[in-house]
Design a protein around this motif. Sequence first.
Motif, short mmCIF file in Angstrom:
data_model
loop_
_atom_site.label_atom_id
_atom_site.label_comp_id
_atom_site.label_asym_id
_atom_site.label_seq_id
_atom_site.Cartn_x
_atom_site.Cartn_y
_atom_site.Cartn_z
N LYS A 1 3.09 -57.35 53.08
CA LYS A 1 1.66 -57.78 53.11
C LYS A 1 0.27 -57.44 52.47
N LEU A 2 0.47 -56.10 53.17
CA LEU A 2 -0.28 -54.96 52.43
C LEU A 2 -0.22 -54.80 50.92
N ALA A 3 0.99 -55.02 50.46
CA ALA A 3 0.91 -55.13 48.80
C ALA A 3 0.60 -56.34 48.40
N ARG A 4 0.19 -57.13 49.09
CA ARG A 4 -0.28 -58.94 48.55
C ARG A 4 -1.25 -58.55 48.36
N ILE A 5 -1.80 -58.30 49.77
CA ILE A 5 -3.00 -58.05 49.21
C ILE A 5 -3.86 -56.76 49.21
N TYR A 6 -3.12 -56.16 48.46
CA TYR A 6 -4.07 -54.64 48.02
C TYR A 6 -3.61 -54.97 46.44
N GLU A 7 -3.23 -56.00 45.98
CA GLU A 7 -3.18 -56.42 44.13
C GLU A 7 -3.85 -57.15 44.18
N PHE A 8 -3.91 -57.95 45.26
CA PHE A 8 -5.52 -59.36 44.70
C PHE A 8 -6.59 -58.65 44.43
N TYR A 9 -6.83 -57.69 45.89
CA TYR A 9 -8.25 -57.69 45.93
C TYR A 9 -8.46 -56.32 44.87
N THR A 10 -7.74 -55.67 44.61
CA THR A 10 -7.50 -54.26 43.25
C THR A 10 -7.47 -54.88 41.52
N HIS B 1 -16.48 -49.94 53.81
CA HIS B 1 -15.13 -49.85 52.60
C HIS B 1 -14.74 -51.46 52.24
N GLU B 2 -14.49 -50.98 50.99
CA GLU B 2 -14.01 -53.42 50.93
C GLU B 2 -12.33 -53.04 51.39
N LEU B 3 -11.66 -51.93 51.49
CA LEU B 3 -10.32 -51.81 52.21
C LEU B 3 -10.48 -51.56 53.30
N SER B 4 -10.79 -51.24 54.75
CA SER B 4 -10.82 -50.57 55.70
C SER B 4 -9.44 -51.05 56.47
N PHE B 5 -8.61 -50.19 57.43
CA PHE B 5 -7.52 -50.33 57.90
C PHE B 5 -8.36 -49.84 59.35
N LEU B 6 -7.64 -50.29 60.21
CA LEU B 6 -8.11 -50.02 61.95
C LEU B 6 -7.05 -50.18 62.42
N TYR B 7 -6.79 -48.58 62.98
CA TYR B 7 -5.55 -48.26 63.89
C TYR B 7 -6.14 -48.35 65.40
N VAL B 8 -6.03 -48.67 66.51
CA VAL B 8 -6.47 -48.83 67.54
C VAL B 8 -5.45 -48.72 68.74
N LEU C 1 2.68 -44.75 55.13
CA LEU C 1 3.01 -46.07 54.26
C LEU C 1 1.57 -46.10 53.44
N LEU C 2 1.11 -46.20 54.33
CA LEU C 2 -1.12 -46.50 53.37
C LEU C 2 -0.99 -45.15 52.41
N GLU C 3 -0.54 -44.38 52.39
CA GLU C 3 0.13 -43.84 51.09
C GLU C 3 -0.50 -44.12 50.07
N GLN D 1 -6.81 -47.23 47.81
CA GLN D 1 -8.14 -47.34 47.84
C GLN D 1 -8.30 -48.17 48.86
N MET D 2 -7.14 -47.60 49.66
CA MET D 2 -7.28 -48.62 51.81
C MET D 2 -7.78 -47.05 52.24
N LYS D 3 -9.12 -47.59 53.13
CA LYS D 3 -9.66 -45.96 54.23
C LYS D 3 -8.66 -46.70 55.08
N LEU D 4 -8.16 -45.75 56.19
CA LEU D 4 -8.14 -45.63 57.28
C LEU D 4 -8.17 -45.05 58.63
N GLY D 5 -8.94 -45.43 59.38
CA GLY D 5 -9.90 -45.15 60.25
C GLY D 5 -9.23 -45.45 61.90
N GLN D 6 -8.78 -44.40 62.77
CA GLN D 6 -8.40 -44.53 64.01
C GLN D 6 -9.24 -44.44 65.23
N VAL D 7 -9.45 -45.20 65.89
CA VAL D 7 -9.89 -45.89 67.96
C VAL D 7 -8.92 -45.63 69.02
#
Length: 112
Positions: free
Chosen positions: A101-110, A20-27, A45-47, A51-57
């Motif tokens: 922070k997420l909004a800035r990164i997301y806007e730049f990459y999408t 995934h280009e934008l992957s969010f990992l929750y450990v 929040l991630l709703e 385009q951000m995918k959420l994975g949990q570990v």
Amino acid sequence: MKEIENLSNYAEVEAFINEHELSFLYVSRPDCSVCHAILPKLRALLEHFPQMKLGQVNALQVEEVAGHLSIFTAPTLLLFVKGKEYLREDRFVRFADLEEKLARIYEFYTSD
């Protein structure tokens, strides 16, 4: 609520990050009360970032995640962009700051 992918071994974690280009990992850890409190807020929040995918570990189940990703506490929130770590939050998360922070990164990459 944001869909979440449960990752049960380190190979799945690596594949999730790289696929995934934008992957969010929750450990997290099952015995962590902070982890249980943060997850619903994080999913809500991630709703805002479709385009951000959420994975949990589960850090107890996938013990090698700590060594490979230098994780020393739970929960740890990591954002990877094109396989590289761009953002890290640990333990006590300020959601207003995280959203900014997420909004800035997301806007730049999408943005096209």
